[in-house]
Design a protein around this motif. Structure first.
Motif, PDB file in Angstrom:
ATOM      1  N   SER A  65       0.837  -1.182   0.000  1.00 55.73           N
ATOM      2  CA  SER A  65       0.000   0.000   0.000  1.00 55.73           C
ATOM      3  C   SER A  65       0.882   1.245   0.000  1.00 55.73           C
ATOM      4  O   SER A  65       1.790   1.372   0.827  1.00 55.73           O
ATOM      5  N   VAL A  66       0.634   2.167  -0.926  1.00 55.61           N
ATOM      6  CA  VAL A  66       1.503   3.335  -1.070  1.00 55.61           C
ATOM      7  C   VAL A  66       0.683   4.611  -1.225  1.00 55.61           C
ATOM      8  O   VAL A  66      -0.456   4.603  -1.694  1.00 55.61           O
ATOM      9  N   VAL A 104       4.885   4.750   8.166  1.00 55.14           N
ATOM     10  CA  VAL A 104       5.422   4.560   6.823  1.00 55.14           C
ATOM     11  C   VAL A 104       6.677   3.719   6.915  1.00 55.14           C
ATOM     12  O   VAL A 104       7.591   4.026   7.697  1.00 55.14           O
ATOM     13  N   VAL A 167       7.309   8.567  -3.087  1.00 56.54           N
ATOM     14  CA  VAL A 167       6.502   7.382  -2.795  1.00 56.54           C
ATOM     15  C   VAL A 167       6.649   7.033  -1.323  1.00 56.54           C
ATOM     16  O   VAL A 167       7.773   6.887  -0.829  1.00 56.54           O
ATOM     17  N   ARG A 169       5.680   4.170   1.320  1.00 52.08           N
ATOM     18  CA  ARG A 169       5.170   2.807   1.500  1.00 52.08           C
ATOM     19  C   ARG A 169       4.656   2.652   2.926  1.00 52.08           C
ATOM     20  O   ARG A 169       5.406   2.785   3.889  1.00 52.08           O
ATOM     21  N   GLU A 175      -1.754  -1.071   6.968  1.00 50.28           N
ATOM     22  CA  GLU A 175      -2.383  -1.022   5.646  1.00 50.28           C
ATOM     23  C   GLU A 175      -3.904  -1.018   5.719  1.00 50.28           C
ATOM     24  O   GLU A 175      -4.565  -0.442   4.847  1.00 50.28           O
ATOM     25  N   GLY A 205      -2.307   6.683  -5.578  1.00 52.12           N
ATOM     26  CA  GLY A 205      -1.920   5.415  -4.969  1.00 52.12           C
ATOM     27  C   GLY A 205      -3.114   4.702  -4.368  1.00 52.12           C
ATOM     28  O   GLY A 205      -4.199   5.278  -4.205  1.00 52.12           O
ATOM     29  N   GLU A 455       0.261  -0.995  -8.322  1.00 51.23           N
ATOM     30  CA  GLU A 455       1.435  -1.864  -8.346  1.00 51.23           C
ATOM     31  C   GLU A 455       1.050  -3.312  -8.645  1.00 51.23           C
ATOM     32  O   GLU A 455       0.197  -3.890  -7.970  1.00 51.23           O
ATOM     33  N   SER A 541      12.254  -5.123  -0.528  1.00 49.45           N
ATOM     34  CA  SER A 541      11.211  -4.978  -1.531  1.00 49.45           C
ATOM     35  C   SER A 541      11.577  -5.637  -2.853  1.00 49.45           C
ATOM     36  O   SER A 541      10.741  -5.704  -3.756  1.00 49.45           O
TER      37      SER A 541
END
Length: 794
Positions: A65-66, A104, A167, A169, A175, A205, A455, A541
């Motif tokens: 989730s971003v 984050v 960005v 994350r 999330e 996003g 994504e 990642s």
């Protein structure tokens, strides 16, 4: 039993009121705990293979989730200008507390991202600039390094200087925390508001998509519910012209909403985009029961008697028919339990509960209040000449030309069915928003400048440690990335292969010939060791710590379900073709799967189609069985389905012609149409059967039915259609489409009941249609009661 229950209600009205209020207080106490849920990954069962893969990738490679914060350069300007660049660094610096709080997991910004360079035979990982830009030379240096770095150019900063991207994350633990996501969103809005102008900022996003969805659900609940109450109140007041005719049915539906939402809170069931429509449904559908009881009450009151005697008679007469109506409606809603989508199942259960609550309150609270109120003053019935003339004319035409009517109906239906193949399934969550939504505006900008806002993850797992040091494994990732990047809907891609090639290139003096995968696993391992020793960041990642599993990540544009299906099919085709060779080269088992938001959307679309087929068949079958049992006639049950089939087929055809999508909202229309629309056919059939059994001819029976049941059906249809039209005010484009489509199906269902069904009845043998009604236990039948109700309501 019926008489005893009615006696209890009429003799102890205060007790009834106290009990209702006590239960209401209990349910109302839980309302503040009612939550909202817009996470699309939770709309599928948690044991669904696609959801399990999504969670597995989350455990291995971190957050999916971003938040994407895009900064647009001033018109005619460039991000590489000193003023704009300083703002980019300042905004990034103000975002750091979000990472410090743990909300984050990682912030990826051109201001802080690590870039690789070689110095005196070693690899050094450092920032683009050692400090925020202070001079024009710093800005020039930033531009020079960004344009030279593949991982930055057009990925985080546009080469033409038109935009930059940051960005964020979200940590996996947060999330699905709507409150934390909303805090992050609010922080972004607050920060960007202070730096806005002449630069512009956009947020996109999947995380902000959930935040906006939750916000819009709350807006819908606070807007649509009061509006539908006002609309239905107007219909009630116009119909009865008595305050009790307005307030009593209204009290029933308001309490039914409180009880239903309270039960949702008690059971921990959260409101979804679909269930925010639930209060609107309960107000429109639940008010019908109070209307019927008030009709019977007004008729009985004209005959004289004490208040208790009048209400007792009404209770005895109305309990069975109102129960049957509520039972068939709830049964139609409960067929949504066959859906493969969790929100649809929840909607089916709680809408059925709300319908039974409305029935129970209508038969307890309303009689109790009527006992306490004085009898209404006698009023003269208004003339019905024009409607009677219409009934006489239409019944004569249908009796004389049933074949012509059926041919016209069949032709119109055939024309609508031609549109069914044009129907498209859509579960891309972003398509549920209006085009003027800030989220859609942000998504459009990010996709225009950076190639995608969602994504897609392609995960490759093996049973071998250090497998992704092997050249065969790295080149497999490289080929997969090439396949993805050749597609128009895919923007930037990344994998550990990119990093290995970048380190190799830098270590070899930035010789372009060495921007490639090294020839051996040992060389790859040494390069990654140099990267780590030079200050390289976390690789979670991209690849697991033991290099046993890796992923390719791709930014994907919101291309709709057809585009997502085509993309996923292409990727899965590549994996199926290439996986055996990779397994042989690595001498181990290789497992691959595609996950991410596009994959979830594809699976939801498949479930939508399956749910539509199953729920439609289940609802029609259930209604057929119920009506056939109640009327003790299979032919009557089949006749009751005619308006429903006309409405449902017409709905799908119109959706195809109009370009409306079959989505998580519209997939419920068929079941709701069956549950609600069956009442029209039941009322018409009941009155027609009684007239025919009394010796009337087909034409005379049609005239009688139109004059009584036909008028009530029209009034009920007006209430439902005006109530459902309120959905046009929804903040979600999907629910707006749902509103006009369900309204249209109500109209076509009425047309089917008032025109197509009578034409069919003219071709049905009387002996096949008539039979005794099983729940007649007193001198008055359901048909008697319904006729009286329709007379008063007219």
């Amino acid at each position: 039993m019926r008489e005893r229950l009615g006696s209890l209600v009429t003799r102890k009205p205060i007790w009834v009121l106290a009990a209702v209020m006590a239960v209401t207080v209990v349910f109302a106490a839980f309302l503040p705990h009612l939550g909202f849920q817009a996470d699309y990954s939770l709309m599928l069962p948690q044991d669904d293979p696609v959801v399990e893969q999504y969670d597995r990738a989350l455990d291995k490679f971190g957050a999916q989730s971003v938040f994407m914060l895009a900064m647009a350069a001033p018109e005619g300007g460039s991000i590489f200008e000193l003023g704009s660049l300083q703002k980019l660094y300042a905004v990034t610096d103000e975002l750091e507390p979000l990472e410090a709080r743990g909300w984050v997991e990682k912030i990826v910004s051109p201001a802080t991202i690590d870039v690789i360079e070689g110095r005196e035979g070693e690899i050094v990982v450092d920032k683009v600039l050692p400090h925020p830009p202070e001079t024009a030379d710093d800005a020039d240096r930033f531009r020079e390094r960004v344009l030279a770095e593949r991982q930055l150019r057009d990925s985080l900063v546009r080469a033409d200087g038109s935009a930059a991207l940051v960005v964020l994350r979200v940590h996996p633990d947060y999330e699905d925390r709507e409150d934390i996501l909303a805090e992050i969103q609010a922080t972004l809005v607050d920060i960007t508001a202070r730096y806005e102008g002449p630069e512009r900022f956009y947020v996109s996003g999947d995380a902000p998509m959930l935040v906006h969805a939750n916000r819009y659900m709350r807006q819908d609940l606070t807007l649509l519910f009061p509006v539908v109450v006002v609309v239905v109140s107007g219909v009630l007041l116009a119909s009865f012209r008595l305050w009790r005719g307005l307030l009593l049915p209204l009290a029933v539906v308001l309490l039914a909403v409180v009880w239903t939402l309270g039960l949702m809170a008690i059971t921990g069931t959260e409101l979804t985009i679909i269930s925010t429509f639930l209060p609107v449904l309960l107000v429109t559908v639940g008010s019908a029961y109070g209307i019927h009881v008030l009709n019977a009450y007004l008729l009985r009151a004209r005959q004289g008697g004490t208040r208790r005697q009048v209400v007792q008679d009404v209770f005895n007469d109305m309990l069975n028919p109102v129960f049957v109506t509520a039972f068939t409606t709830a049964a139609g809603f409960l067929t949504l339990l066959s859906s493969f989508l969790i929100p649809s199942r929840e909607f089916g259960v709680f809408s059925a509960f709300g319908v039974f609550v409305a029935f129970a309150l209508t038969m307890t609270l309303v009689p109790a209040l009527l006992v306490l109120l004085p009898l209404p003053p006698a009023r003269q019935r208004r003339g019905r000449g024009r409607f009677d003339a219409f009934a006489e004319g239409i019944s004569g035409a249908l009796a004389r030309h049933p074949r012509r009517t059926l041919i016209i109906a069949a032709g119109a239906l055939a024309g609508l069915l031609v549109g069914v193949p044009l129907l498209q399934v859509e579960s891309d969550f972003s398509k549920y928003f209006h085009d003027d939504s800030p989220f859609i505006q942000g998504q459009n900008f990010v996709e225009e400048k950076f190639g995608g806002s969602q994504e897609l993850r392609v995960v490759i797992e093996t049973d071998r440690r250090d497998a992704f040091y092997e050249p065969e494994a790295l080149t497999f990732l490289e080929r997969l990335q090439n396949l993805l990047e050749q597609r128009d809907e895919v923007g930037d891609t990344s994998s550990v292969a990119d990093l290995v090639k970048e380190v190799h290139y830098t270590f070899r003096g930035e010789d372009p010939d060495f921007y490639r995968v090294p020839d051996s696993s040992r060389a790859a391992a040494q390069l990654m060791l140099l990267y780590d020793m030079g200050g390289g960041g976390e690789l979670r990642s991209l690849v697991t710590r033991n290099y046993r599993s890796a992923q390719v990540s791709a930014r994907v544009r919101s291309v709709g379900m057809a585009g997502f299906v085509e993309l996923q099919s292409a990727v899965e085709g590549f994996l199926d073709a290439e996986r055996p060779a990779l397994a042989e080269a690595l001498d181990t088992e290789v497992y691959t799967y595609v996950t991410g938001s596009p994959s979830i959307f594809v699976q939801i679309s498949r479930r939508i189609v399956q749910s539509q087929i199953v729920s439609l068949g289940t609802s029609l079958g259930a209604v057929l069985v119920i009506i056939a049992l109640i009327m003790q006639s299979l032919i009557a049950g089949l006749c009751a389905l005619i308006p429903l089939v006309v409405a449902i087929a017409g709905n799908f055809g119109i959706m195809g012609y109009a370009g409306a999508y079959l989505d998580m909202a519209t997939v419920m229309i068929a079941s709701l149409t069956v549950g609600i629309g069956v009442d029209y056919a039941v009322h018409f059939l009941t009155r027609y059967r009684r007239a025919r059994s009394g010796g009337e001819s087909h034409r005379a029976a049609l005239t009688t039915t139109y004059r009584t049941a036909g008028r009530a059906i029209l009034i009920n249809a007006v209430t439902l259609t005006t109530g459902f039209l309120v959905m046009l005010l929804s903040s979600f484009g999907a629910l707006t489409a749902f509103g006009w489509l369900i309204t249209l199906t109500m109209v076509t269902s009425v047309l089917g009941a008032l025109f197509v069904l009578p034409a069919v009845l003219g071709r049905v043998p009387l002996v096949a249609l008539l039979s005794p009604i099983p729940f007649i236990r007193t001198g008055r039948s359901v048909e008697d009661t319904q006729e009286d109700n329709n007379e008063v309501h007219s």
